[in-house]
Design an enzyme around this catalytic site. Structure first.
Site, short mmCIF file in Angstrom:
data_model
loop_
_atom_site.label_atom_id
_atom_site.label_comp_id
_atom_site.label_asym_id
_atom_site.label_seq_id
_atom_site.Cartn_x
_atom_site.Cartn_y
_atom_site.Cartn_z
N HIS A 1 0.84 -1.20 0.00
CA HIS A 1 0.00 0.00 0.00
C HIS A 1 0.87 1.25 0.00
O HIS A 1 2.11 1.17 0.02
CB HIS A 1 -1.03 -0.02 1.13
CG HIS A 1 -0.47 -0.01 2.53
ND1 HIS A 1 0.24 1.03 3.03
CD2 HIS A 1 -0.53 -0.94 3.51
CE1 HIS A 1 0.59 0.77 4.28
NE2 HIS A 1 0.14 -0.43 4.60
N HIS B 1 3.74 1.59 2.56
CA HIS B 1 4.97 0.85 2.23
C HIS B 1 5.73 1.57 1.11
O HIS B 1 6.95 1.65 1.12
CB HIS B 1 4.65 -0.56 1.72
CG HIS B 1 3.82 -1.39 2.65
ND1 HIS B 1 2.72 -2.09 2.23
CD2 HIS B 1 3.93 -1.63 3.97
CE1 HIS B 1 2.19 -2.74 3.25
NE2 HIS B 1 2.90 -2.47 4.32
N CYS C 1 0.51 -9.57 20.89
CA CYS C 1 -0.34 -9.04 19.82
C CYS C 1 0.15 -9.65 18.51
O CYS C 1 1.31 -9.44 18.12
CB CYS C 1 -0.27 -7.51 19.74
SG CYS C 1 -1.09 -6.91 18.24
N CYS D 1 1.17 -7.06 15.74
CA CYS D 1 2.53 -6.48 15.93
C CYS D 1 3.58 -7.57 15.93
O CYS D 1 4.76 -7.29 15.78
CB CYS D 1 2.66 -5.80 17.29
SG CYS D 1 1.68 -4.36 17.54
N CYS E 1 -4.16 -4.09 22.51
CA CYS E 1 -2.87 -3.66 21.98
C CYS E 1 -2.87 -2.14 21.80
O CYS E 1 -3.82 -1.59 21.24
CB CYS E 1 -2.63 -4.34 20.62
SG CYS E 1 -1.35 -3.52 19.64
N HIS F 1 -2.83 -1.50 17.72
CA HIS F 1 -3.92 -1.96 16.86
C HIS F 1 -5.29 -1.89 17.52
O HIS F 1 -6.30 -2.18 16.89
CB HIS F 1 -3.65 -3.40 16.40
CG HIS F 1 -2.46 -3.51 15.51
ND1 HIS F 1 -1.20 -3.74 15.98
CD2 HIS F 1 -2.35 -3.36 14.17
CE1 HIS F 1 -0.35 -3.76 14.97
NE2 HIS F 1 -1.01 -3.52 13.86
N LYS G 1 -3.31 6.73 10.50
CA LYS G 1 -2.25 5.97 9.83
C LYS G 1 -2.86 5.07 8.77
O LYS G 1 -3.84 4.37 9.01
CB LYS G 1 -1.51 5.10 10.85
CG LYS G 1 -0.36 4.35 10.21
CD LYS G 1 0.24 3.27 11.09
CE LYS G 1 1.28 2.51 10.27
NZ LYS G 1 1.55 1.18 10.75
N LYS H 1 -3.40 -1.72 6.78
CA LYS H 1 -4.38 -2.78 6.57
C LYS H 1 -5.36 -2.85 7.74
O LYS H 1 -6.56 -3.00 7.55
CB LYS H 1 -3.63 -4.11 6.45
CG LYS H 1 -4.53 -5.27 6.07
CD LYS H 1 -3.68 -6.49 5.77
CE LYS H 1 -4.49 -7.64 5.22
NZ LYS H 1 -5.22 -8.39 6.21
N1 MSP Z 1 7.83 -6.79 8.79
C1 MSP Z 1 7.99 -5.72 9.69
C2 MSP Z 1 9.32 -5.01 9.47
C3 MSP Z 1 10.52 -5.86 9.62
S1 MSP Z 1 11.98 -5.00 9.23
C4 MSP Z 1 13.23 -5.98 9.73
C5 MSP Z 1 6.85 -4.71 9.49
N2 MSP Z 1 6.26 -4.74 8.30
S2 MSP Z 1 5.04 -3.81 7.84
O1 MSP Z 1 4.66 -4.31 6.56
O2 MSP Z 1 4.04 -3.78 8.85
O3 MSP Z 1 5.52 -2.37 7.65
C6 MSP Z 1 6.79 -1.91 7.76
C7 MSP Z 1 7.00 -0.49 7.34
O4 MSP Z 1 6.11 -0.05 6.32
C8 MSP Z 1 6.83 0.57 8.41
O5 MSP Z 1 7.83 0.65 9.36
C9 MSP Z 1 6.92 1.78 7.53
O6 MSP Z 1 8.24 1.98 7.14
C10 MSP Z 1 6.05 1.35 6.35
N3 MSP Z 1 4.68 1.77 6.55
C11 MSP Z 1 3.58 0.99 6.74
N4 MSP Z 1 2.48 1.80 6.85
C12 MSP Z 1 2.88 3.09 6.74
C13 MSP Z 1 2.24 4.33 6.71
N5 MSP Z 1 0.94 4.46 6.81
N6 MSP Z 1 3.01 5.43 6.53
C14 MSP Z 1 4.37 5.36 6.35
N7 MSP Z 1 4.99 4.21 6.38
C15 MSP Z 1 4.29 3.06 6.60
O7 MSP Z 1 6.61 -3.93 10.37
#
Ligand code: MSP
Length: 525
Positions: free
Chosen positions: A22, A25, A130, A133, A147, A150, A298, A301
């Site tokens: 999304h 990411h 959680c 997380c 949590c 979440h 934020k 998902k």
């Molecule tokens: N899998 C773990 C990270 C492991 S790293 C060794 C994780 N994954 S995640 O898919 O949930 O998301 C990771 C990252 O995606 C966040 O730390 C951030 O960098 C980015 N983002 C996810 N949602 C976001 C926003 N809404 N805004 C900005 N960045 C976001 O955590």
């Protein structure tokens, strides 16, 4: 003189494959790409690592919910991430999946090193977990029993596990941060980390008995590795830790871990302690950026308010999305995504200010100078000329802003040059000078504006590579900022970093709009 280029390495987090890619990411990944592109322009040998986090309870449950094996599930989703980054013009040097054998080898090597150091011991865990997380919480962390991130129910877990003795690292971590205060940016995130460490650190379980979807511990195959211990190790396993010493030494420690603020504790407390235990160097820097929000919440998902980067790129193009991320969201702070604002910003900055300036100047060059860069003695342009003076003055400021990952400032500095160019062109009125027969004045006016656009395009290329390539084409170059990432091409470009580089008499391409104005969305979503 040839100097050995410095190697520069940045990473993004690896993304959980229970969600499709999304815009949140995409944000981190585009930022990482822009930083790497800047370093490539500087002639550095650069390595951008991203990938997918594919183990753990969350993924196992997502697979169960779809009635497929975890392996089939992750194999289906991981390619969507790689494809999304390609659509966003992100040049990935390595895409690691935690289900790859090279990763398992790295995890086993790091586990064994921490175990051998005596920092992994068996114990019993009782407490709250959680799944979203993939993290434990103390009773005191919970908000109304839920949590804190979440706002969902946590699960009570009781298991005999292997524990990492994080509590032993409080002093060493505090000493490290005292000696390396610039290691975490922005600065207030360092304070957050220090506050967390000073409260006292709890040992954490690094294994699961009840789970099968993971990497078995080398000394106890009845348990699999906790997903965060597994995931963090990707930064090492991708560069050959435990397998390819030369590769590992070349690329470790990493220059920048780029992460969202939600996972700062994992990266700035757990991770350095794991590395200290294994006696490995620590990452040079970690940047914890803010969240991309939708209507102030934020994007993610869990909240169901996600925007699809592939759709948005299909509608507006990669450069548009990249520019909005980097200019409109001050890096480090939260920033809202609003489609109306998105269209307005792009139209104002790229279609109007930058695009029109180039277009009308080339049209005049066509009319007055046979579609060539005007012929003149560049060295004779007065240092006080408003565009030359500004172009010279901005050079160091743009470098510094990139160095500080202050992308919004980079964009503002370039816009300052472009807007000054527009005002100058209006005031200098080359059409009047032409009528007067003052060809020398016409040449200087058109040259200085075209050169300012060129320099702006060069500086913007890590942010909008396709647009910059297009501008360069119109100016008669064959440079491809988007695709020519080989070091040699960067060396060729090095000299482009100064005002006054545009070659007099170079043939220009026929003026065509470089960025078409976008239509405002009917309703914002
Ligand atoms: N899998 C773990 C990270 C492991 S790293 C060794 C994780 N994954 S995640 O898919 O949930 O998301 C990771 C990252 O995606 C966040 O730390 C951030 O960098 C980015 N983002 C996810 N949602 C976001 C926003 N809404 N805004 C900005 N960045 C976001 O955590």
């Amino acid at each position: 003189m040839t100097t050995t280029p410095r190697a520069y390495r940045a990473t993004t987090p690896i993304y959980y494959v229970n969600a499709r890619p999304h815009l949140g990411h995409a944000y981190t990944t585009v930022v990482a790409d822009a930083v790497c592109r800047w370093h490539r322009l500087l002639g550095h040998e650069t390595h951008l690592l991203t990938g997918t986090d594919e183990h753990g309870l969350k993924i196992q449950r997502a697979a169960e919910a779809e009635g497929v094996t975890p392996k089939a599930f992750v194999d289906g989703v991981a390619p969507l991430y790689a494809a999304a980054w390609e659509r966003l013009s992100v040049r990935v040097d390595d895409f690691i999946r935690t289900t790859e054998p090279r990763h398992a080898a790295g995890v086993r090597a790091l586990l064994s090193a921490c175990h051998a150091a005596g920092d992994i011991e068996s114990d019993t865990y009782r407490g709250h977990y959680c799944v979203a997380c993939e993290a434990y919480y103390l009773e005191s962390d919970l908000v109304g029993g839920n949590c804190p991130i979440h706002a969902r129910a946590v699960e009570y877990v009781e298991e005999d596990n292997w524990f990492f003795r994080l509590s032993r690292f409080e002093g060493r971590l505090l000493d490290w941060y005292a000696a390396h205060p610039d290691c975490i940016t922005p600065r207030h995130r360092l304070n957050e980390v220090l506050g967390f460490i000073r409260q006292g650190l709890q040992d954490f379980s690094i294994s699961r008995r009840s789970l099968t979807w993971g990497i078995p511990l080398p000394w106890d195959p009845t348990q699999v590795t906790y997903v965060w211990f597994d995931a963090l190790t990707n930064y090492l396993s991708a560069v050959g830790y435990g397998q390819d010493q030369a590769q590992y030494e070349k690329w470790w420690p990493v220059d920048y871990h780029l992460i969202g603020k939600d996972i700062i504790r994992f990266h700035c407390v757990y991770w350095p302690a794991m590395l200290m235990s294994a006696d490995l160097p620590l990452p040079t820097r970690v940047f914890g950026h803010g969240f991309l929000t939708k209507d102030g919440q934020k994007m993610g998902k869990s909240l169901g308010n996600i925007l699809n980067p592939v759709e948005l790129t299909g509608k507006y193009g990669a450069d548009a999305v990249r520019y909005y991320f980097l200019k409109e969201i001050e890096f480090g702070r939260d920033g809202d995504f609003n489609e109306t604002r998105f269209v307005q910003v792009l139209n104002a900055d790229l279609a109007n200010d930058l695009g029109n300036l180039l277009n009308r100047t080339i049209s005049m060059a066509k009319k007055y100078c046979q579609l060539q860069v005007p012929a003149l003695d560049v060295a004779a342009i007065e240092p006080e000329h408003p565009l030359k003076a500004l172009g010279d003055a901005l050079s160091d400021r743009v470098r510094l802003a990139y160095e500080n990952l202050a992308f919004s400032e980079v964009c503002h500095l370039i816009l300052e040059l472009v807007q000054t160019g527009n005002r100058y062109l209006d005031q200098a009125a080359p059409w009047t000078r032409y009528k007067e027969g003052n060809t020398a004045a016409v040449a200087e006016i058109l040259y200085t504006v075209l050169e300012s656009v060129r320099l702006g395009a060069y500086w913007l290329s890590p942010i909008v590579p396709a647009l910059s390539t297009n501008i360069y084409k119109q100016l008669g170059y064959s440079v491809d900022f988007e695709n020519s990432l080989k070091l040699q091409a960067k060396v060729v470009l090095e000299s482009h970093d100064r005002w006054g580089t545009l070659k007099p008499s170079q043939a220009l391409a026929d003026p065509t709009p470089i960025f078409r104005a976008l239509e405002l969305p009917a309703t914002d979503h």
